[in-house]
Enzyme design. Structure first.
Site, PDB file in Angstrom:
ATOM      1  N   CYS A 198      39.560  39.306  37.031  1.00  0.00           N
ATOM      2  CA  CYS A 198      39.580  38.886  38.459  1.00  0.00           C
ATOM      3  C   CYS A 198      40.007  37.805  38.780  1.00  0.00           C
ATOM      4  O   CYS A 198      39.119  36.934  38.881  1.00  0.00           O
ATOM      5  CB  CYS A 198      38.847  40.386  39.254  1.00  0.00           C
ATOM      6  SG  CYS A 198      38.392  39.647  40.861  1.00  0.00           S
ATOM      7  N   THR A 199      40.878  37.872  39.983  1.00  0.00           N
ATOM      8  CA  THR A 199      41.297  35.976  40.108  1.00  0.00           C
ATOM      9  C   THR A 199      39.761  35.388  41.113  1.00  0.00           C
ATOM     10  O   THR A 199      40.130  34.458  41.603  1.00  0.00           O
ATOM     11  CB  THR A 199      42.640  36.510  41.326  1.00  0.00           C
ATOM     12  OG1 THR A 199      42.816  37.383  41.775  1.00  0.00           O
ATOM     13  CG2 THR A 199      44.275  36.572  40.249  1.00  0.00           C
ATOM     14  N   CYS A 219      46.263  39.518  42.162  1.00  0.00           N
ATOM     15  CA  CYS A 219      45.368  40.529  42.016  1.00  0.00           C
ATOM     16  C   CYS A 219      45.820  41.097  40.639  1.00  0.00           C
ATOM     17  O   CYS A 219      46.759  41.413  40.745  1.00  0.00           O
ATOM     18  CB  CYS A 219      45.611  41.071  42.498  1.00  0.00           C
ATOM     19  SG  CYS A 219      44.223  42.752  43.339  1.00  0.00           S
TER      20      CYS A 219
END
Ligand code: DGL
Length: 264
Positions: free
Chosen positions: A189-190, A75
């Site tokens: 952002c993952t 994250c």
């Protein structure tokens, strides 16, 4: 080292599965516990103090319970805020997921590239430092697009993605001064690589969408080189908070070799 000791991957939701997918390509034999902090989603709207306390507290407890050989904070928001603090409190190797500014800066031909993250990520000093160290003389345009997190969560549940939300983010980035020159975009952002197809359809075809998942997977494999792995069953997907938060993900999880979601 117990060969069944897992790698712990941690995110607020399914975003970290983009790191998981990359990890499975390089270390398919490694046992993995994926922890989704749905009770804390979204981190992007929290303060630095809230994220730091929550992430270090949860990782401390998870580390005691699951005895992982390594933990990866999959994250960007949690990593850019709390990586240093988590490394101080845990004794195992901790791998963070930080915006892929370095490869994007190397790739841009126009010298102007973009970054899309959560509100919390784009204001981090960590990101300023990456920009200073790796993007000197280049122009980095940043926007926050927190609503894309919900779209990525919906997509993995087999629901339609609201293209108006994706389009709004793309237009906002392109509408910034110099935005039309952007030829690379960091997906910071993952969750966002899960929307690669939707984002790619709205940017010009020569715009590269860059995330760090493969690099992170290689880093984990490097740190664990020479270690033995023995799985005791399917990989585990654990949920912080109500396990019903994972409803709808059955197919996405089964395809990736996870057992049924469990409560943390
Ligand atoms: N996946 C998280 C990240 O990479 C964002 C989701 C959230 O806001 O919790 O930043």
């Amino acid at each position: 080292m117990d060969a069944s000791s897992p790698i712990l991957l941690f995110d607020t939701g399914v975003g970290g599965l983009t790191v998981y997918d990359a990890l499975c390509r390089v270390l398919p034999q490694a046992p993995v516990i994926f922890a989704a902090d749905y009770a804390g989603l979204p981190y992007g709207k929290k303060t630095e103090a809230e994220v730091a306390a929550r992430v270090s507290g949860l990782l401390g407890r998870m580390s005691e319970r699951y005895r992982p050989r390594l933990a990866c904070i999959a994250c960007n928001t949690a990593s850019t805020i709390a990586l240093g603090m988590v490394r101080e409190v845990l004794e195992i190797p901790i791998v963070g997921t930080v915006p892929a500014i370095k490869p994007a800066a190397l790739q841009t031909q126009t010298g102007t590239f973009g970054l899309i993250g959560t509100q919390a990520t784009i204001r981090q000093r960590y990101v300023d430092d990456l920009e200073r160290d790796f993007a000197g003389g280049k122009s980095l345009l940043r926007i926050a697009a927190p609503d894309l997190v919900d779209e990525a969560e919906a997509k993995l549940r087999g629901k339609p993605v609201d293209m108006a939300v994706v389009e709004e983010a793309v237009q906002r980035l392109r509408g910034m001064e110099g935005g039309e020159d952007i030829d690379a975009v960091v997906l910071a952002c993952t969750h966002f690589p899960l929307l690669r197809e939707e984002l790619g359809a709205l940017f010009r075809s020569d715009v590269a969408l860059i995330d760090g998942a493969d690099g992170i997977a290689r880093r984990i494999a490097h740190l664990l080189e020479g270690q033995e792995f023995a799985s005791k069953g399917p990989n585990r997907f654990v949920v912080v908070g109500d396990v019903m938060a994972a409803d709808g993900l059955e197919r996405a999880l089964a395809e990736r070799g996870f057992g049924a979601p469990e409560a943390f």
